[in-house]
Scaffold this motif. Structure first.
Motif, PDB file in Angstrom:
ATOM      1  N   VAL A  97      44.683  47.811  43.177  1.00 20.81           N
ATOM      2  CA  VAL A  97      45.382  46.597  43.596  1.00 20.81           C
ATOM      3  C   VAL A  97      46.196  46.046  42.434  1.00 20.81           C
ATOM      4  CG1 VAL A  97      45.084  44.222  44.428  1.00 20.81           C
ATOM      5  CG2 VAL A  97      43.535  46.026  45.216  1.00 20.81           C
ATOM      6  N   PHE A  98      47.456  45.721  42.719  1.00 19.64           N
ATOM      7  CA  PHE A  98      48.305  44.974  41.786  1.00 19.64           C
ATOM      8  C   PHE A  98      48.613  43.642  42.454  1.00 19.64           C
ATOM      9  CE2 PHE A  98      49.343  49.332  40.598  1.00 19.64           C
ATOM     10  CZ  PHE A  98      49.496  49.272  39.223  1.00 19.64           C
ATOM     11  N   ASN A  99      48.129  42.544  41.889  1.00 19.26           N
ATOM     12  CA  ASN A  99      48.510  41.221  42.367  1.00 19.26           C
ATOM     13  C   ASN A  99      49.785  40.837  41.627  1.00 19.26           C
ATOM     14  OD1 ASN A  99      46.150  40.995  43.940  1.00 19.26           O
ATOM     15  ND2 ASN A  99      45.003  40.278  42.174  1.00 19.26           N
ATOM     16  N   THR A 100      50.797  40.419  42.373  1.00 17.38           N
ATOM     17  CA  THR A 100      52.076  40.073  41.755  1.00 17.38           C
ATOM     18  C   THR A 100      52.445  38.656  42.149  1.00 17.38           C
ATOM     19  OG1 THR A 100      52.768  42.381  41.766  1.00 17.38           O
ATOM     20  CG2 THR A 100      54.502  40.749  41.515  1.00 17.38           C
ATOM     21  N   GLY A 101      52.340  37.753  41.187  1.00 14.06           N
ATOM     22  CA  GLY A 101      52.655  36.350  41.408  1.00 14.06           C
ATOM     23  C   GLY A 101      51.404  35.528  41.675  1.00 14.06           C
ATOM     24  N   ALA A 102      51.490  34.255  41.319  1.00 11.45           N
ATOM     25  CA  ALA A 102      50.349  33.347  41.466  1.00 11.45           C
ATOM     26  C   ALA A 102      49.890  33.250  42.914  1.00 11.45           C
ATOM     27  CB  ALA A 102      50.704  31.965  40.924  1.00 11.45           C
ATOM     28  N   GLY A 103      50.806  33.254  43.867  1.00 14.53           N
ATOM     29  CA  GLY A 103      50.454  33.152  45.278  1.00 14.53           C
ATOM     30  C   GLY A 103      49.652  34.338  45.781  1.00 14.53           C
ATOM     31  N   ALA A 104      49.727  35.457  45.061  1.00 10.86           N
ATOM     32  CA  ALA A 104      48.974  36.654  45.433  1.00 10.86           C
ATOM     33  C   ALA A 104      47.687  36.786  44.621  1.00 10.86           C
ATOM     34  CB  ALA A 104      49.830  37.899  45.236  1.00 10.86           C
ATOM     35  N   GLY A 105      47.423  35.801  43.761  1.00  9.58           N
ATOM     36  CA  GLY A 105      46.189  35.824  42.990  1.00  9.58           C
ATOM     37  C   GLY A 105      46.325  36.321  41.568  1.00  9.58           C
ATOM     38  N   GLN A 106      47.552  36.581  41.103  1.00  7.50           N
ATOM     39  CA  GLN A 106      47.713  37.008  39.711  1.00  7.50           C
ATOM     40  C   GLN A 106      47.451  35.814  38.798  1.00  7.50           C
ATOM     41  OE1 GLN A 106      51.553  38.661  38.618  1.00  7.50           O
ATOM     42  NE2 GLN A 106      50.780  39.397  36.658  1.00  7.50           N
ATOM     43  N   THR A 107      46.494  35.961  37.894  1.00  8.19           N
ATOM     44  CA  THR A 107      46.156  34.873  36.975  1.00  8.19           C
ATOM     45  C   THR A 107      46.523  35.187  35.531  1.00  8.19           C
ATOM     46  OG1 THR A 107      43.887  35.685  36.756  1.00  8.19           O
ATOM     47  CG2 THR A 107      44.286  33.989  38.440  1.00  8.19           C
ATOM     48  N   VAL A 108      46.655  36.464  35.202  1.00  6.41           N
ATOM     49  CA  VAL A 108      47.124  36.873  33.877  1.00  6.41           C
ATOM     50  C   VAL A 108      48.454  37.577  34.105  1.00  6.41           C
ATOM     51  CG1 VAL A 108      46.662  38.253  31.819  1.00  6.41           C
ATOM     52  CG2 VAL A 108      44.773  37.114  32.991  1.00  6.41           C
ATOM     53  N   PHE A 109      49.509  37.051  33.513  1.00  9.21           N
ATOM     54  CA  PHE A 109      50.843  37.563  33.771  1.00  9.21           C
ATOM     55  C   PHE A 109      51.227  38.655  32.782  1.00  9.21           C
ATOM     56  CE2 PHE A 109      50.351  33.821  36.202  1.00  9.21           C
ATOM     57  CZ  PHE A 109      50.928  34.176  37.416  1.00  9.21           C
ATOM     58  N   HIS A 110      50.409  39.702  32.839  1.00  6.55           N
ATOM     59  CA  HIS A 110      50.604  40.981  32.142  1.00  6.55           C
ATOM     60  C   HIS A 110      50.221  41.993  33.218  1.00  6.55           C
ATOM     61  CE1 HIS A 110      50.035  43.486  28.269  1.00  6.55           C
ATOM     62  NE2 HIS A 110      49.810  44.331  29.271  1.00  6.55           N
ATOM     63  N   ALA A 111      51.116  42.876  33.576  1.00  5.30           N
ATOM     64  CA  ALA A 111      50.863  43.827  34.666  1.00  5.30           C
ATOM     65  C   ALA A 111      49.496  44.472  34.499  1.00  5.30           C
ATOM     66  CB  ALA A 111      51.949  44.897  34.694  1.00  5.30           C
ATOM     67  N   HIS A 112      48.765  44.571  35.605  1.00 10.52           N
ATOM     68  CA  HIS A 112      47.459  45.218  35.552  1.00 10.52           C
ATOM     69  C   HIS A 112      47.054  45.682  36.945  1.00 10.52           C
ATOM     70  CE1 HIS A 112      46.655  40.909  36.200  1.00 10.52           C
ATOM     71  NE2 HIS A 112      45.516  41.255  36.794  1.00 10.52           N
ATOM     72  N   ALA A 113      46.389  46.823  36.962  1.00 11.56           N
ATOM     73  CA  ALA A 113      45.856  47.391  38.203  1.00 11.56           C
ATOM     74  C   ALA A 113      44.357  47.174  38.221  1.00 11.56           C
ATOM     75  CB  ALA A 113      46.160  48.886  38.278  1.00 11.56           C
ATOM     76  N   HIS A 114      43.859  46.674  39.341  1.00  9.50           N
ATOM     77  CA  HIS A 114      42.419  46.563  39.559  1.00  9.50           C
ATOM     78  C   HIS A 114      41.978  47.861  40.234  1.00  9.50           C
ATOM     79  CE1 HIS A 114      42.106  42.087  39.111  1.00  9.50           C
ATOM     80  NE2 HIS A 114      43.402  42.187  39.383  1.00  9.50           N
ATOM     81  N   VAL A 115      41.000  48.536  39.681  1.00 13.54           N
ATOM     82  CA  VAL A 115      40.402  49.709  40.299  1.00 13.54           C
ATOM     83  C   VAL A 115      39.023  49.274  40.789  1.00 13.54           C
ATOM     84  CG1 VAL A 115      39.671  52.102  40.002  1.00 13.54           C
ATOM     85  CG2 VAL A 115      41.646  51.222  38.710  1.00 13.54           C
ATOM     86  N   LEU A 116      38.854  49.267  42.115  1.00 14.13           N
ATOM     87  CA  LEU A 116      37.625  48.751  42.731  1.00 14.13           C
ATOM     88  C   LEU A 116      36.967  49.820  43.584  1.00 14.13           C
ATOM     89  CD1 LEU A 116      39.864  45.962  43.682  1.00 14.13           C
ATOM     90  CD2 LEU A 116      37.665  45.246  42.833  1.00 14.13           C
TER      91      LEU A 116
END
Length: 119
Positions: free
Chosen positions: A90-109
Motif C-alpha cells: 500500500v502507498f498512501n498518497t496525501g493526508a486524505g488517504a492517510g499519509q502521515t509522513v511525507f516521504h514516499a513509502h510502501a507498507h508491506v502487510l
C-alpha cells in the motif's frame, strides 16, 4: 528539492541513522523497517533512501527508484514468509488517504486475512 534529505523528515532521519528503527533489509537505494504501529502480524515499510514526498512524485521523478521500492517489497514479503498466503503493498498518497509522513513509502502487510476494501 526532490531526492535531497529533508531536515524535518522522520524517514530521512531514519535513513541517516539519527532515529532508530528495526531495519529488516537495506540496499543501496532502499531501506525496509518495521512499522512502529503494525496493522498486521507482518507490517514493514519500504522507503527510497532519497526523499520524494509521495509515490506519485517518486514515480514521476525516479521511475527506476520506484521499481527498486516495489522489488524490495517483494523481497520483504519473501523474507517475512507471507508470499504463499498473500500480502498487500500500500502507498498512501496525501493526508486524505492517510499519509502521515511525507516521504514516499510502501507498507508491506501480511500474516492475516486482508479483506477488501480495507478499513
Amino acid at each position: 528539492m526532490a531526492g535531497e534529505p529533508q531536515a524535518d523528515c522522520l524517514f530521512c532521519k531514519i535513513v541517516e541513522g539519527n532515529i532508530p528503527a528495526t531495519i529488516v533489509r537495506e540496499t543501496e537505494t532502499t531501506l525496509a523497517f518495521r512499522d512502529i504501529n503494525p496493522q498486521a502480524p507482518s507490517h514493514v515499510l519500504v522507503i527510497p533512501k532519497a526523499h520524494h514526498a509521495d509515490a506519485a512524485s517518486l514515480a514521476a521523478a525516479a521511475p527506476e527508484l520506484a521499481a527498486d521500492v516495489l522489488r524490495e517489497a517483494g523481497h520483504v514479503a519473501a523474507d517475512e514468509e507471507i508470499v504463499e498466503h498473500g500480502y498487500r503493498v500500500v502507498f498512501n498518497t496525501g493526508a486524505g488517504a492517510g499519509q502521515t509522513v511525507f516521504h514516499a513509502h510502501a507498507h508491506v502487510l501480511g500474516g492475516r486475512g486482508l479483506q477488501w476494501p480495507p478499513g
